[in-house]
Design an enzyme around this catalytic site. Sequence first.
Site, short mmCIF file in Angstrom:
data_model
loop_
_atom_site.label_atom_id
_atom_site.label_comp_id
_atom_site.label_asym_id
_atom_site.label_seq_id
_atom_site.Cartn_x
_atom_site.Cartn_y
_atom_site.Cartn_z
N CYS A 1 0.71 -1.12 -0.16
CA CYS A 1 -0.08 -0.04 -0.01
C CYS A 1 0.84 1.34 0.09
O CYS A 1 2.20 1.20 -0.21
CB CYS A 1 -0.87 -0.11 1.18
N ARG B 1 0.27 2.34 -5.87
CA ARG B 1 0.38 0.96 -4.78
C ARG B 1 -0.83 0.37 -4.08
O ARG B 1 -0.80 -0.40 -3.51
CB ARG B 1 1.66 1.49 -3.90
N TRP C 1 -4.46 -1.31 -0.30
CA TRP C 1 -4.77 -2.33 -1.18
C TRP C 1 -5.27 -3.56 -0.39
O TRP C 1 -4.51 -3.89 0.34
CB TRP C 1 -3.56 -2.86 -1.99
N ASN D 1 1.44 -0.99 6.34
CA ASN D 1 1.61 -1.67 5.18
C ASN D 1 2.13 -3.08 5.79
O ASN D 1 2.86 -3.19 6.62
CB ASN D 1 2.66 -1.25 4.18
N GLY D 2 1.32 -4.11 5.17
CA GLY D 2 2.07 -5.33 5.64
C GLY D 2 0.87 -6.45 6.25
O GLY D 2 -0.37 -6.06 6.11
N GLU E 1 5.84 -13.45 -21.34
CA GLU E 1 5.28 -11.88 -20.88
C GLU E 1 4.28 -11.15 -21.55
O GLU E 1 3.62 -10.59 -21.25
CB GLU E 1 6.87 -11.18 -21.03
N LYS F 1 1.00 -9.28 -20.06
CA LYS F 1 0.58 -8.01 -20.17
C LYS F 1 -0.68 -7.88 -20.36
O LYS F 1 -1.48 -7.03 -19.97
CB LYS F 1 1.74 -7.31 -21.13
N GLU G 1 -2.98 -8.66 -17.29
CA GLU G 1 -2.85 -7.66 -16.31
C GLU G 1 -3.83 -6.50 -16.46
O GLU G 1 -4.42 -6.00 -15.49
CB GLU G 1 -1.20 -7.31 -16.03
N HIS H 1 0.80 -30.72 -27.32
CA HIS H 1 0.76 -31.45 -26.05
C HIS H 1 -0.37 -30.92 -25.27
O HIS H 1 -0.41 -31.20 -24.00
CB HIS H 1 1.95 -31.56 -25.09
N LYS I 1 1.61 -2.28 -7.24
CA LYS I 1 3.30 -2.41 -7.56
C LYS I 1 3.85 -3.25 -6.61
O LYS I 1 3.49 -3.13 -5.30
CB LYS I 1 3.74 -1.17 -7.80
#
Length: 618
Positions: free
Chosen positions: A8, A33, A80, A106-107, A491, A495, A498, A514, A613
């Site tokens: 956060c 964040r 967040w 935060n945490g 990647e 993207k 996301e 497969h 982030k």
Amino acid sequence: MCYPLYMCGIVGYIGKRNGVEIGLDALRQLEYRGYDSAGAAFFDSKQNIKTIKAVGKIDNLAAKLQIPKAAPLAIFHTRWATHGNVTEANAHPHGDCKGIILLAHNGIIENYRELKQMLARKGHQFRSETDTEVIAHLIEEEKRSKIPTEKAFRLALQKLRGTYGIVMLDAEEPDKLFAARNFSPLLLGVGEGEYIVASDATAVIKHTNRVIYLDDGEMAVLSDAGHAIYDLRHRARQKTLQEIEWSLEAAKKGGHAHYMRKEIFEQPEAIENSLRGRILAEEGMAKLGGVHDITEKLRQAKRIMIVACGTASYAGMVGEYLFEEYAGIPTEVDLASEFRYRKPVFREGDILLALSQSGETADTLAAVREAKEKGVLTLGIVNTVGSTIARETDAGVYQHIGPEIGVASTKAFSSQIAILTLLTLLLGRQREMSLVMGRRIANELQKIPLLIKTMFASRQMRHIKQLARAYQPYHNFLYLGRKYNFPVALEGALKLKEISYAHAEGYGAGEMKHGPIAMIDKNFPSLCIAPQDSVYEKMISNIEEIKARGGPVIAIATEGDKKIAQLADDVISIPKTLEMLTPLVSVVPLQLFAYHFAVLRGYDVDKPRNLAKSVTVE
């Protein structure tokens, strides 16, 4: 122990200026964040505490704030959500029973349930569903024995198990601001007669480039008289002031509609900055000051273990191909979140290489600490100077790309690959790589920024946007690549997921038969990365297999490739370079395709839902 880290945004201010104005502006720099809710607590000019909270983005908080004439002390938070729903009651700051202790956190407090039960038995009443509120009540409980807030804060911290970055104020000591860190980044911006506490340097750079990074298990007491930093046994800690290298302008959008777009277009400059002063082209070598002191240990390396999360792990996969093909060093890539739980077997000559843009990724940091505990040499590739991974690894290389604000990483990925290529030069030339090959790689690597700039100036940019519009009706995509471009396929798919919330899967093209080929039909497009390299004919065969089943194909192909143009429905051209360097150019159109696809769908690409982030969740 490996702790989860939820990033956060935290801001705290103490000084002679208006802390609400400064704090709100600083918080806006941290909105990437966390953006579920936001809140503020501050002393007004009459020393009254005001607490304001709002659900949603920081603008919602700003609309409710009435800026006081003076506010010498303030704390802010953007959340967040972890514990509890997204509500005003669960937004930070949180307080004790009387609203005297107020803090942002935060945490994750892992033992909050047992602490909450203990406090409830003693008469404490809770107003939220969060773990954070427990901290405020725990400090209140300690203060019942009539001890100073500083001591109560320290004693409460000793009882916490988990992760925290905390900024706190106490109505009974309005001339002090308190902060603490454990496995969650926190720094002190040091100005003229003022301090700004923040979870990221972007919040303080407008006001000062001088910072002090708190380490795990440290707390700080800030006042007009200065700062004091202690460990949790109340032993004073001497800290060094560090200077932030980049400016506030580097963190602004610079005329782009979104940070993500800006950072995609910054990739040539980012790569140049990562390479600057580090290539010795005539010698076919790389000069990396951060690993100079361990050159001989690198020469003796028998195995490299790369640990990273998300996008950084895909850069690490490119590094695996580079190190094995050009330096002859066996290399493994592990998701940091899995690394320590599989009980890795370390041997003499092992090196652990950690990749993290923020330098604070909790799982990656835990992997570093696990390796160090076993006596393994640890290296880091990070962007943030002074970050925990930068401090705790034995050696490493900074990316020097400035801040990356967009949640979906772009320029950090390219920079990491560029630095991994430099390490390949260094390691390869220590071994059997010839001078001729070293020169060729060095010279071609230096051309990459210009090749990307040429792409940006070409018609391909408009073409990619048109393709994003044309493929808007589709909801599922398959991304395929081989060898160096297999990680790029992963990647590219990430993207799209996301920022547009479309379903996308990245696969090694050889794996298509497969399983994934069962999904192919006219409603399931494939993006095939097929430059003219050593696996080109294999990719052509994969494209033919897709077309035989009616699947639409977008091909990422080398300029002038007429053969692939006859097979694929659409082609995006990229400039020719060495096979090992193609990820640096092939990823760019995939980033832009995802960007345009998401924007056309009306989404905020800088703040994708449920993401923040540098977030790691166990």
